[in-house]
Every structure is written in structure tokens, then in C-alpha cells.
Write a protein that holds these residues in place. Sequence first.
Motif, PDB file in Angstrom:
ATOM      1  N   ASP A 169     -42.088  18.027  69.156  1.00 47.33           N
ATOM      2  CA  ASP A 169     -42.628  19.342  68.789  1.00 47.33           C
ATOM      3  C   ASP A 169     -41.802  20.047  67.720  1.00 47.33           C
ATOM      4  O   ASP A 169     -42.353  20.712  66.846  1.00 47.33           O
ATOM      5  CB  ASP A 169     -42.711  20.248  70.021  1.00 47.33           C
ATOM      6  N   GLU A 170     -40.481  19.927  67.797  1.00 42.96           N
ATOM      7  CA  GLU A 170     -39.590  20.725  66.945  1.00 42.96           C
ATOM      8  C   GLU A 170     -38.956  19.983  65.767  1.00 42.96           C
ATOM      9  O   GLU A 170     -38.604  20.619  64.773  1.00 42.96           O
ATOM     10  CB  GLU A 170     -38.463  21.327  67.793  1.00 42.96           C
TER      11      GLU A 170
ATOM     12  N   ARG B 264     -28.392  15.094  76.084  1.00 44.20           N
ATOM     13  CA  ARG B 264     -29.680  15.648  76.529  1.00 44.20           C
ATOM     14  C   ARG B 264     -30.675  14.520  76.776  1.00 44.20           C
ATOM     15  O   ARG B 264     -31.390  14.523  77.785  1.00 44.20           O
ATOM     16  CB  ARG B 264     -30.202  16.615  75.472  1.00 44.20           C
TER      17      ARG B 264
ATOM     18  N   ARG C 128     -40.286  15.201  74.256  1.00 46.94           N
ATOM     19  CA  ARG C 128     -41.313  16.248  74.050  1.00 46.94           C
ATOM     20  C   ARG C 128     -40.801  17.325  73.088  1.00 46.94           C
ATOM     21  O   ARG C 128     -41.479  17.697  72.131  1.00 46.94           O
ATOM     22  CB  ARG C 128     -41.685  16.844  75.408  1.00 46.94           C
ATOM     23  N   TRP C 129     -39.572  17.817  73.328  1.00 47.97           N
ATOM     24  CA  TRP C 129     -38.985  18.832  72.455  1.00 47.97           C
ATOM     25  C   TRP C 129     -38.824  18.296  71.034  1.00 47.97           C
ATOM     26  O   TRP C 129     -39.188  18.967  70.068  1.00 47.97           O
ATOM     27  CB  TRP C 129     -37.621  19.268  73.002  1.00 47.97           C
ATOM     28  N   TRP C 130     -38.264  17.095  70.902  1.00 45.42           N
ATOM     29  CA  TRP C 130     -38.016  16.533  69.577  1.00 45.42           C
ATOM     30  C   TRP C 130     -39.313  16.358  68.807  1.00 45.42           C
ATOM     31  O   TRP C 130     -39.388  16.674  67.620  1.00 45.42           O
ATOM     32  CB  TRP C 130     -37.261  15.203  69.700  1.00 45.42           C
TER      33      TRP C 130
ATOM     34  N   ASP D 264     -38.221  15.298  78.596  1.00 42.35           N
ATOM     35  CA  ASP D 264     -38.173  16.625  77.991  1.00 42.35           C
ATOM     36  C   ASP D 264     -37.599  16.558  76.574  1.00 42.35           C
ATOM     37  O   ASP D 264     -38.081  17.258  75.682  1.00 42.35           O
ATOM     38  CB  ASP D 264     -37.349  17.577  78.858  1.00 42.35           C
ATOM     39  N   THR D 265     -36.585  15.733  76.373  1.00 42.50           N
ATOM     40  CA  THR D 265     -35.990  15.603  75.039  1.00 42.50           C
ATOM     41  C   THR D 265     -37.002  15.045  74.051  1.00 42.50           C
ATOM     42  O   THR D 265     -37.122  15.543  72.929  1.00 42.50           O
ATOM     43  CB  THR D 265     -34.740  14.701  75.082  1.00 42.50           C
TER      44      THR D 265
END
Length: 119
Positions: free
Chosen positions: A36-37, A22, A32-34, A29-30
Motif C-alpha cells: 500500500d505504501e 517487522r 500489506r503495508w509495503w 501486515d508488513t
Amino acid sequence: MSRYLLNKFLFTVDRDPELVERYRADPADTVRWWEDEQANRILNCHGAESSTWLRFDDTERTALSTHDYPALFELGAHPFLTLTLFIAMFERDHDGLGFQLEYARRLAHFSLPYPDITT
């Protein structure tokens, strides 16, 4: 700036083959996702344990989102963590030790003392 958070990102992504792919395919995007999550999850704890304050600064986020491992090294990311993750992502694009040689070439402008990698 948080060398801890940079190293945590490199460590956790490198240990999950799906995240490696990913991150290779869509780094921004990875990241940003990481962030946040996953960033505030406490390592080696169950999912309910987390903190709330860890965030990348813009320089860190940009370096991660562009696969800029010389910048990550300059920011204090541990070179072993950057090397192992980026080998997992890019060794397949080079013959033999081609990626490792490229990594060394792109970091050759650094001289002792190297950037501080303590966390």
C-alpha cells in the motif's frame, strides 16, 4: 505476476533493519503495508515521484506473507535477494551455516533450467 515487484520488496526490506524485523515478526501486515505504501515509489527518487499500478497477485502476496522462499524462487524472485533477506531474518535461529543449509535443502528439488529471474 511481477518479478520486478517481488525483487523490489526483497531489496528494499533487506536494506532497512527495522523492516527486516517487522517482516520477521509480522510478515502479512508488513507485506500489506509495503504494498500500500511503498510498492509504487520509484527507487532512488524523492517521495513525490510514484506510479499507481504495481500490485502483488494473490500467489505472490501469499508467498511473501508466509516467508515461503521456495515459492518465491519458483515465481522468479532473484535467489540472491531471497537468500540475503532470509539470512538476515533467520540465521540467528540456526548454528553456523544452519540456515544456509536449510535454504539449500528446501530448494534442492529445483533443477536446471532454474525459473526465469529476469525482470
